[in-house]
Design an enzyme around this catalytic site. Sequence first.
Site, PDB file in Angstrom:
ATOM      1  N   ASN A 158      -7.289   6.356   4.175  1.00  0.00           N
ATOM      2  CA  ASN A 158      -8.285   6.753   3.786  1.00  0.00           C
ATOM      3  C   ASN A 158      -8.733   8.360   4.023  1.00  0.00           C
ATOM      4  O   ASN A 158     -10.074   8.966   4.259  1.00  0.00           O
ATOM      5  CB  ASN A 158      -9.798   6.440   4.922  1.00  0.00           C
ATOM      6  CG  ASN A 158      -8.833   5.929   6.160  1.00  0.00           C
ATOM      7  OD1 ASN A 158      -8.027   6.588   6.818  1.00  0.00           O
ATOM      8  ND2 ASN A 158     -10.128   5.586   7.453  1.00  0.00           N
ATOM      9  N   ASP A 185      -1.268   2.290  -5.625  1.00  0.00           N
ATOM     10  CA  ASP A 185      -1.009   0.647  -5.758  1.00  0.00           C
ATOM     11  C   ASP A 185      -2.239   0.575  -5.995  1.00  0.00           C
ATOM     12  O   ASP A 185      -3.686   0.530  -6.601  1.00  0.00           O
ATOM     13  CB  ASP A 185      -1.011  -0.506  -4.357  1.00  0.00           C
ATOM     14  CG  ASP A 185      -1.699  -0.277  -3.518  1.00  0.00           C
ATOM     15  OD1 ASP A 185      -2.286   1.914  -3.159  1.00  0.00           O
ATOM     16  OD2 ASP A 185      -2.805  -0.727  -2.594  1.00  0.00           O
ATOM     17  N   HIS A 208       0.780  -1.037  -0.043  1.00  0.00           N
ATOM     18  CA  HIS A 208      -0.195   0.048   0.151  1.00  0.00           C
ATOM     19  C   HIS A 208       0.755   1.499   0.259  1.00  0.00           C
ATOM     20  O   HIS A 208       0.467   1.911  -0.063  1.00  0.00           O
ATOM     21  CB  HIS A 208      -0.468  -0.023   1.304  1.00  0.00           C
ATOM     22  CG  HIS A 208      -2.732   0.466   0.892  1.00  0.00           C
ATOM     23  ND1 HIS A 208      -2.834   0.232  -0.388  1.00  0.00           N
ATOM     24  CD2 HIS A 208      -3.414   0.812   1.572  1.00  0.00           C
ATOM     25  CE1 HIS A 208      -4.122   0.561   0.309  1.00  0.00           C
ATOM     26  NE2 HIS A 208      -3.946   0.801   1.031  1.00  0.00           N
ATOM     27  N   ASN A 227      -9.167   3.936  -0.837  1.00  0.00           N
ATOM     28  CA  ASN A 227      -9.635   4.920   0.233  1.00  0.00           C
ATOM     29  C   ASN A 227      -9.112   5.791  -0.182  1.00  0.00           C
ATOM     30  O   ASN A 227      -9.052   7.069   0.087  1.00  0.00           O
ATOM     31  CB  ASN A 227      -9.845   4.143   1.499  1.00  0.00           C
ATOM     32  CG  ASN A 227     -10.182   3.346   1.635  1.00  0.00           C
ATOM     33  OD1 ASN A 227     -11.427   2.943   0.787  1.00  0.00           O
ATOM     34  ND2 ASN A 227      -9.830   1.693   2.423  1.00  0.00           N
TER      35      ASN A 227
END
Length: 196
Positions: free
Chosen positions: A75, A100, A25, A121
């Site tokens: 997020n 990603d 991520h 997110n």
Amino acid sequence: MTDEAGPWLVVGLGNPGREYAGNRHNVGFMVAELLAGRVGGKFGRHKRAVAEVAEGRLGFGGPKLVLVKPLTYMNLSGGPVAGLAQFHKIPPDRVIAVHDELDIAYGQVRCKCGGGEGGHNGLRSMSKSLGTKDYVRVRFGIGRPPGRQDPADYVLSDFSAAERKELDFLVDRAADVVESVITRGVEPTQNLYHGG
């Protein structure tokens, strides 16, 4: 390339903190750090945004890059991004998110303008805060999780030993794609890099 149209905001998406540094991520952070090195910028905490920012020019007299690593969690990335876009007067069509991408195989880097967020997110937060989906995305393929592994756990795990062998090369390629979008545009970059 002249700087008539102003700077570009290049956002590496990731999570802050050492425990996340090697996660799939966090590949956006890795690309942003490499680009900072290329343009001679150094990341430092921004006074007005919850983010680390580095600035530099692409080549001699080239366009200015404002490189961003939001220090909120993924997020909530959109808040600092929108704040910095406003601060530097950068329109959404000159914002590039590096992230990603589960729907692209590992080893592939793609770019596009606009479109959905695919459950990401960081992108969802950016679209909401910028008030549009019409910004550029440089999508770093991480592939789908093996077996029945939860995608949320997969993206928050580190690259495998086999993947790490190629990781530096792919981060370098993703940085090339970002530079190409800025100097050539999205479509020529797709023609150049989407073959492999």
